[in-house]
Design a protein around this motif. Structure first.
Motif, PDB file in Angstrom:
ATOM      1  N   THR A 144      11.475  -1.123  -6.206  1.00 49.49           N
ATOM      2  CA  THR A 144      12.831  -0.699  -6.538  1.00 49.49           C
ATOM      3  C   THR A 144      12.808   0.564  -7.392  1.00 49.49           C
ATOM      4  O   THR A 144      13.581   1.509  -7.165  1.00 49.49           O
ATOM      5  CB  THR A 144      13.583  -1.817  -7.278  1.00 49.49           C
ATOM      6  OG1 THR A 144      13.589  -3.002  -6.473  1.00 49.49           O
ATOM      7  CG2 THR A 144      15.023  -1.410  -7.558  1.00 49.49           C
ATOM      8  N   PHE A 145      11.923   0.614  -8.381  1.00 48.42           N
ATOM      9  CA  PHE A 145      11.797   1.804  -9.214  1.00 48.42           C
ATOM     10  C   PHE A 145      11.314   3.003  -8.391  1.00 48.42           C
ATOM     11  O   PHE A 145      11.768   4.135  -8.590  1.00 48.42           O
ATOM     12  CB  PHE A 145      10.841   1.546 -10.378  1.00 48.42           C
ATOM     13  CG  PHE A 145      11.508   1.018 -11.616  1.00 48.42           C
ATOM     14  CD1 PHE A 145      12.259   1.855 -12.424  1.00 48.42           C
ATOM     15  CD2 PHE A 145      11.401  -0.315 -11.967  1.00 48.42           C
ATOM     16  CE1 PHE A 145      12.882   1.379 -13.568  1.00 48.42           C
ATOM     17  CE2 PHE A 145      12.014  -0.804 -13.111  1.00 48.42           C
ATOM     18  CZ  PHE A 145      12.760   0.039 -13.920  1.00 48.42           C
ATOM     19  N   ALA A 146      10.383   2.760  -7.466  1.00 52.06           N
ATOM     20  CA  ALA A 146       9.879   3.847  -6.628  1.00 52.06           C
ATOM     21  C   ALA A 146      11.001   4.431  -5.772  1.00 52.06           C
ATOM     22  O   ALA A 146      11.115   5.660  -5.628  1.00 52.06           O
ATOM     23  CB  ALA A 146       8.739   3.342  -5.745  1.00 52.06           C
ATOM     24  N   SER A 156       8.128  -0.382 -14.061  1.00 50.13           N
ATOM     25  CA  SER A 156       8.933   0.814 -14.305  1.00 50.13           C
ATOM     26  C   SER A 156       8.216   2.097 -13.909  1.00 50.13           C
ATOM     27  O   SER A 156       8.846   3.150 -13.763  1.00 50.13           O
ATOM     28  CB  SER A 156       9.336   0.898 -15.781  1.00 50.13           C
ATOM     29  OG  SER A 156       8.182   1.015 -16.603  1.00 50.13           O
ATOM     30  N   GLN A 157       6.907   2.030 -13.699  1.00 44.09           N
ATOM     31  CA  GLN A 157       6.140   3.197 -13.277  1.00 44.09           C
ATOM     32  C   GLN A 157       5.877   3.190 -11.769  1.00 44.09           C
ATOM     33  O   GLN A 157       5.066   3.966 -11.268  1.00 44.09           O
ATOM     34  CB  GLN A 157       4.817   3.250 -14.032  1.00 44.09           C
ATOM     35  CG  GLN A 157       4.985   3.328 -15.544  1.00 44.09           C
ATOM     36  CD  GLN A 157       5.823   4.516 -15.973  1.00 44.09           C
ATOM     37  OE1 GLN A 157       5.434   5.653 -15.766  1.00 44.09           O
ATOM     38  NE2 GLN A 157       6.968   4.261 -16.576  1.00 44.09           N
ATOM     39  N   GLY A 158       6.577   2.322 -11.045  1.00 45.55           N
ATOM     40  CA  GLY A 158       6.413   2.248  -9.599  1.00 45.55           C
ATOM     41  C   GLY A 158       6.716   3.574  -8.938  1.00 45.55           C
ATOM     42  O   GLY A 158       7.737   4.206  -9.220  1.00 45.55           O
ATOM     43  N   ALA A 159       5.833   4.008  -8.045  1.00 46.96           N
ATOM     44  CA  ALA A 159       6.011   5.277  -7.339  1.00 46.96           C
ATOM     45  C   ALA A 159       5.287   5.202  -6.002  1.00 46.96           C
ATOM     46  O   ALA A 159       4.229   4.572  -5.885  1.00 46.96           O
ATOM     47  CB  ALA A 159       5.460   6.435  -8.175  1.00 46.96           C
ATOM     48  N   PHE A 160       5.866   5.846  -4.987  1.00 48.51           N
ATOM     49  CA  PHE A 160       5.228   5.874  -3.674  1.00 48.51           C
ATOM     50  C   PHE A 160       4.048   6.843  -3.685  1.00 48.51           C
ATOM     51  O   PHE A 160       3.987   7.773  -4.490  1.00 48.51           O
ATOM     52  CB  PHE A 160       6.232   6.297  -2.601  1.00 48.51           C
ATOM     53  CG  PHE A 160       7.342   5.312  -2.387  1.00 48.51           C
ATOM     54  CD1 PHE A 160       7.078   4.029  -1.917  1.00 48.51           C
ATOM     55  CD2 PHE A 160       8.658   5.653  -2.663  1.00 48.51           C
ATOM     56  CE1 PHE A 160       8.097   3.108  -1.729  1.00 48.51           C
ATOM     57  CE2 PHE A 160       9.686   4.745  -2.476  1.00 48.51           C
ATOM     58  CZ  PHE A 160       9.407   3.466  -2.012  1.00 48.51           C
ATOM     59  N   THR A 161       3.103   6.612  -2.799  1.00 48.98           N
ATOM     60  CA  THR A 161       1.951   7.504  -2.691  1.00 48.98           C
ATOM     61  C   THR A 161       2.422   8.883  -2.234  1.00 48.98           C
ATOM     62  O   THR A 161       3.458   9.014  -1.570  1.00 48.98           O
ATOM     63  CB  THR A 161       0.930   6.966  -1.678  1.00 48.98           C
ATOM     64  OG1 THR A 161       1.513   6.979  -0.365  1.00 48.98           O
ATOM     65  CG2 THR A 161       0.491   5.550  -2.033  1.00 48.98           C
ATOM     66  N   PRO A 162       1.662   9.928  -2.561  1.00 48.95           N
ATOM     67  CA  PRO A 162       2.032  11.273  -2.100  1.00 48.95           C
ATOM     68  C   PRO A 162       2.135  11.354  -0.577  1.00 48.95           C
ATOM     69  O   PRO A 162       2.939  12.124  -0.052  1.00 48.95           O
ATOM     70  CB  PRO A 162       0.892  12.148  -2.630  1.00 48.95           C
ATOM     71  CG  PRO A 162       0.359  11.407  -3.812  1.00 48.95           C
ATOM     72  CD  PRO A 162       0.488   9.950  -3.458  1.00 48.95           C
ATOM     73  N   GLY A 219       0.791  -1.219   0.000  1.00 54.10           N
ATOM     74  CA  GLY A 219       0.000   0.000   0.000  1.00 54.10           C
ATOM     75  C   GLY A 219       0.828   1.276   0.000  1.00 54.10           C
ATOM     76  O   GLY A 219       0.280   2.368  -0.187  1.00 54.10           O
ATOM     77  N   VAL A 220       2.147   1.171   0.196  1.00 54.73           N
ATOM     78  CA  VAL A 220       3.000   2.364   0.129  1.00 54.73           C
ATOM     79  C   VAL A 220       3.130   2.859  -1.306  1.00 54.73           C
ATOM     80  O   VAL A 220       3.575   3.991  -1.541  1.00 54.73           O
ATOM     81  CB  VAL A 220       4.400   2.108   0.719  1.00 54.73           C
ATOM     82  CG1 VAL A 220       4.295   1.739   2.196  1.00 54.73           C
ATOM     83  CG2 VAL A 220       5.152   1.034  -0.065  1.00 54.73           C
ATOM     84  N   LEU A 221       2.755   2.023  -2.285  1.00 58.86           N
ATOM     85  CA  LEU A 221       2.881   2.397  -3.685  1.00 58.86           C
ATOM     86  C   LEU A 221       1.576   2.990  -4.216  1.00 58.86           C
ATOM     87  O   LEU A 221       0.502   2.445  -3.996  1.00 58.86           O
ATOM     88  CB  LEU A 221       3.256   1.186  -4.543  1.00 58.86           C
ATOM     89  CG  LEU A 221       4.629   0.567  -4.325  1.00 58.86           C
ATOM     90  CD1 LEU A 221       4.834  -0.592  -5.303  1.00 58.86           C
ATOM     91  CD2 LEU A 221       5.745   1.596  -4.495  1.00 58.86           C
ATOM     92  N   ALA A 222       1.716   4.076  -4.964  1.00 56.82           N
ATOM     93  CA  ALA A 222       0.584   4.633  -5.693  1.00 56.82           C
ATOM     94  C   ALA A 222       0.410   3.894  -7.009  1.00 56.82           C
ATOM     95  O   ALA A 222      -0.714   3.678  -7.465  1.00 56.82           O
ATOM     96  CB  ALA A 222       0.801   6.121  -5.952  1.00 56.82           C
ATOM     97  N   ASN A 223       1.528   3.495  -7.608  1.00 58.89           N
ATOM     98  CA  ASN A 223       1.530   2.744  -8.862  1.00 58.89           C
ATOM     99  C   ASN A 223       2.450   1.550  -8.712  1.00 58.89           C
ATOM    100  O   ASN A 223       3.558   1.681  -8.188  1.00 58.89           O
ATOM    101  CB  ASN A 223       2.030   3.608 -10.029  1.00 58.89           C
ATOM    102  CG  ASN A 223       1.173   4.836 -10.244  1.00 58.89           C
ATOM    103  OD1 ASN A 223      -0.050   4.745 -10.282  1.00 58.89           O
ATOM    104  ND2 ASN A 223       1.807   5.987 -10.377  1.00 58.89           N
ATOM    105  N   SER A 224       2.003   0.384  -9.175  1.00 54.87           N
ATOM    106  CA  SER A 224       2.853  -0.805  -9.129  1.00 54.87           C
ATOM    107  C   SER A 224       2.920  -1.517 -10.471  1.00 54.87           C
ATOM    108  O   SER A 224       3.598  -2.525 -10.588  1.00 54.87           O
ATOM    109  CB  SER A 224       2.354  -1.784  -8.056  1.00 54.87           C
ATOM    110  OG  SER A 224       1.034  -2.226  -8.346  1.00 54.87           O
ATOM    111  N   TYR A 225       2.223  -1.004 -11.474  1.00 52.98           N
ATOM    112  CA  TYR A 225       2.249  -1.644 -12.782  1.00 52.98           C
ATOM    113  C   TYR A 225       2.208  -0.580 -13.869  1.00 52.98           C
ATOM    114  O   TYR A 225       1.514   0.441 -13.722  1.00 52.98           O
ATOM    115  CB  TYR A 225       1.082  -2.624 -12.945  1.00 52.98           C
ATOM    116  CG  TYR A 225      -0.283  -1.994 -12.771  1.00 52.98           C
ATOM    117  CD1 TYR A 225      -0.926  -2.029 -11.523  1.00 52.98           C
ATOM    118  CD2 TYR A 225      -0.950  -1.375 -13.834  1.00 52.98           C
ATOM    119  CE1 TYR A 225      -2.169  -1.463 -11.361  1.00 52.98           C
ATOM    120  CE2 TYR A 225      -2.199  -0.805 -13.665  1.00 52.98           C
ATOM    121  CZ  TYR A 225      -2.790  -0.850 -12.427  1.00 52.98           C
ATOM    122  OH  TYR A 225      -4.033  -0.282 -12.250  1.00 52.98           O
ATOM    123  N   PRO A 226       2.941  -0.776 -14.934  1.00 51.90           N
ATOM    124  CA  PRO A 226       4.034  -1.736 -15.011  1.00 51.90           C
ATOM    125  C   PRO A 226       5.128  -1.363 -14.015  1.00 51.90           C
ATOM    126  O   PRO A 226       5.136  -0.228 -13.527  1.00 51.90           O
ATOM    127  CB  PRO A 226       4.513  -1.619 -16.460  1.00 51.90           C
ATOM    128  CG  PRO A 226       4.122  -0.248 -16.879  1.00 51.90           C
ATOM    129  CD  PRO A 226       2.835   0.040 -16.158  1.00 51.90           C
TER     130      PRO A 226
END
Length: 379
Positions: free
Chosen positions: A258-260, A180-186, A171-178
Motif C-alpha cells: 500500500t505504501f509502495a 512505511s518504507q515499502g517501495a517497488f523495485t526500479p 518480489g515486486v517490492l524492493a523494500n518491504s520492511y518496515p
C-alpha cells in the motif's frame, strides 16, 4: 532480533504527508461478512470432481474461491452456489489478448459469458506473477491485455460485476520492511504506473501473493516464528516511522505494498492477498515446513478473518485473504513443500485441524469455528 531491519532515514515530512493521504483515502468498503477465500488448484491426478469440491466448499465457511484457469466443468459446477469466483487468464494468452481486442472479446465470450451470472465470477486475474517474470514482452503486454479484456466485459455488460486485475508476487517490492518504507523495485516501478492507473480507473484491487513462510525459511535465526505465523498475541514489531504495531508479517507486507502504491500516487487502491499459506511438509532444508506451523498459520489468519480485522494502516477495511490451498496437489513440481500446502488430502481427509470443528450432517461435512477459540488482539 527485531523483525524490522533498520532502514535508511527518509524525510519525516514526506512520510507524514504520505501517511495522511493513505488514511484519508480509506473509502473502499468490503461488503462481506466472515466469508474466507481459498485457492482451488488442480495440479493433481487424484483430485475430487468439481461437483464434489463444490459440495465440500458449500458446507464450509468459504464464500470466495480462486482458480487458475477457466475449466468449464469447474465453472458449471459453481453455478447457483453463490460462491464468488476469481478465474485466471494463463500467461501464454496475455500477449495475444494485448495484441487483439477481438481476442479478448473471444475469450470473454467463450469462457465467462456462458456461465454468468449463475456462476458468480467476480474477478479475472490476467496472468499470474507477470511483473516478476523474465519475459519482458509478457510484462509489457499485461496492462494492454487487461484494458482489452475490461473493454470486452463492458461490451458484454459485465464490467460492473467482474474486476480485472493480476496477482503479483512480493518480489515486486524492493523494500518491504518496515511497511512505511515499502517501495517497488526500479524494474517494476515503470510498469506499475500504468497498472495502478488502470486499477484506479476501474475500481479494481491490487492482488498480492505473499508467503511469510519464505522469509522464515530463509533466515530462521533472525525472523521471529510467531511473527511469521501471524500469532495475534505476539508482541510483534513497531514501524519506527508510523509507530503502527504489527503482530503479523503478512499484514505488514500488505501495508508495504500500500505504501509502495502511494509513493506512485495511488494510495487509495485496496490491496488484497490472493495467495498465502504454509506447507505442512518439506524437504530436509525447508525449515519450518511442519504440520504444527501450517496449522498455526492458517488458524491465526482464520481467526483474524472472522474478526473482520484490517491491517494497522487500514484498520476499518477488512483484509481479504485467499488461503493456499484447498488440496495437496501431487503433480506440482519443485520441492516437497510445493505438494503440501493443502488443508485437505484429495480424498477429503483434513491434513490437519486448523481449529475448526468438523461436524457431520445428513448431506456433507460442515465447518465452524471451535467454541474454545480466542479472539485476536485488536490493533
Amino acid at each position: 532480533m527485531a523483525p524490522f531491519a533498520t532502514p535508511m532515514r527518509s524525510a519525516s515530512l514526506q512520510l507524514s504527508a504520505l501517511l495522511c493521504i493513505l488514511l484519508c483515502s480509506e473509502v473502499w468498503v468490503l461488503q462481506c461478512g466472515a466469508a474466507i477465500g481459498i485457492n482451488y488448484g488442480q495440479v493433481g491426478n487424484n483430485l475430487p470432481t468439481p461437483a464434489q469440491v463444490v459440495s465440500l466448499l458449500s458446507s464450509l465457511r468459504v464464500g470466495k474461491v480462486r482458480i487458475y484457469d477457466v475449466n468449464p466443468q469447474v465453472l458449471a459446477a459453481f453455478a447457483g452456489t453463490g460462491i464468488e469466483l476469481i478465474v485466471t487468464v494463463p500467461n501464454d494468452l496475455v500477449q495475444p489478448m494485448a495484441a487483439s481486442a477481438g481476442q479478448a472479446m473471444q475469450w470473454a465470450t467463450a469462457n465467462i459469458k456462458p456461465y454468468f451470472p449463475a456462476t458468480r465470477v467476480t474477478g479475472i486475474a490476467v496472468g499470474n506473477e507477470v511483473f516478476t517474470d523474465d519475459d519482458e514482452a509478457l510484462k509489457a503486454s499485461l496492462v494492454p491485455a487487461m484494458r482489452n479484456l475490461h473493454a470486452a466485459l463492458a461490451q458484454l455488460g459485465m464490467d460492473g460485476y467482474v474486476h480485472v486485475s493480476t496477482a503479483s508476487s512480493l518480489g515486486v517490492l524492493a523494500n518491504s520492511y518496515p511497511p512505511s518504507q515499502g517501495a517497488f523495485t526500479p524494474e517494476c516501478a515503470p510498469l506499475m504506473l500504468p497498472f495502478l492507473r488502470f486499477l484506479a480507473e476501474t475500481n479494481a484491487p491490487f492482488w498480492i501473493n505473499a508467503y511469510p513462510y519464505f522469509a522464515y525459511k530463509a533466515d530462521p535465526a533472525n525472523v521471529s516464528l510467531s511473527y511469521a505465523l501471524s500469532d495475534p498475541y505476539h508482541v510483534g514489531a513497531v514501524d519506527p516511522y508510523t509507530h503502527l504495531q504489527y503482530t503479523s508479517m503478512l499484514y505488514a507486507q500488505v501495508d508495504a505494498v500500500t505504501f509502495a502504491a502511494a509513493r506512485l500516487g495511488y494510495g487509495g487502491i485496496p490491496v488484497f492477498v490472493s495467495e498465502t499459506g504454509w506447507p505442512s511438509k518439506g524437504d530436509a532444508d525447508e525449515v519450518g515446513a511442519t504440520v504444527e506451523n501450517a496449522r498455526a498459520y492458517n488458524r491465526n489468519l482464520l481467526v483474524r478473518q472472522v474478526g473482520n480485522e484490517g491491517t494497522p494502516l487500514r484498520p476499518r477495511q477488512r483484509l481479504e485473504v485467499y488461503l493456499f490451498a484447498l488440496f495437496n496437489e501431487d503433480m506440482k513440481p519443485g520441492p516437497t513443500s510445493e505438494r503440501n500446502y493443502g488443508l485437505y488430502q484429495p480424498d477429503g481427509r483434513m491434513v490437519y485441524n486448523v481449529g475448526l470443528a468438523q461436524q457431520q450432517t445428513t448431506s456433507a461435512a460442515s465447518l465452524s469455528l471451535a467454541a474454545s477459540s480466542a479472539p485476536p488482539t485488536r490493533l
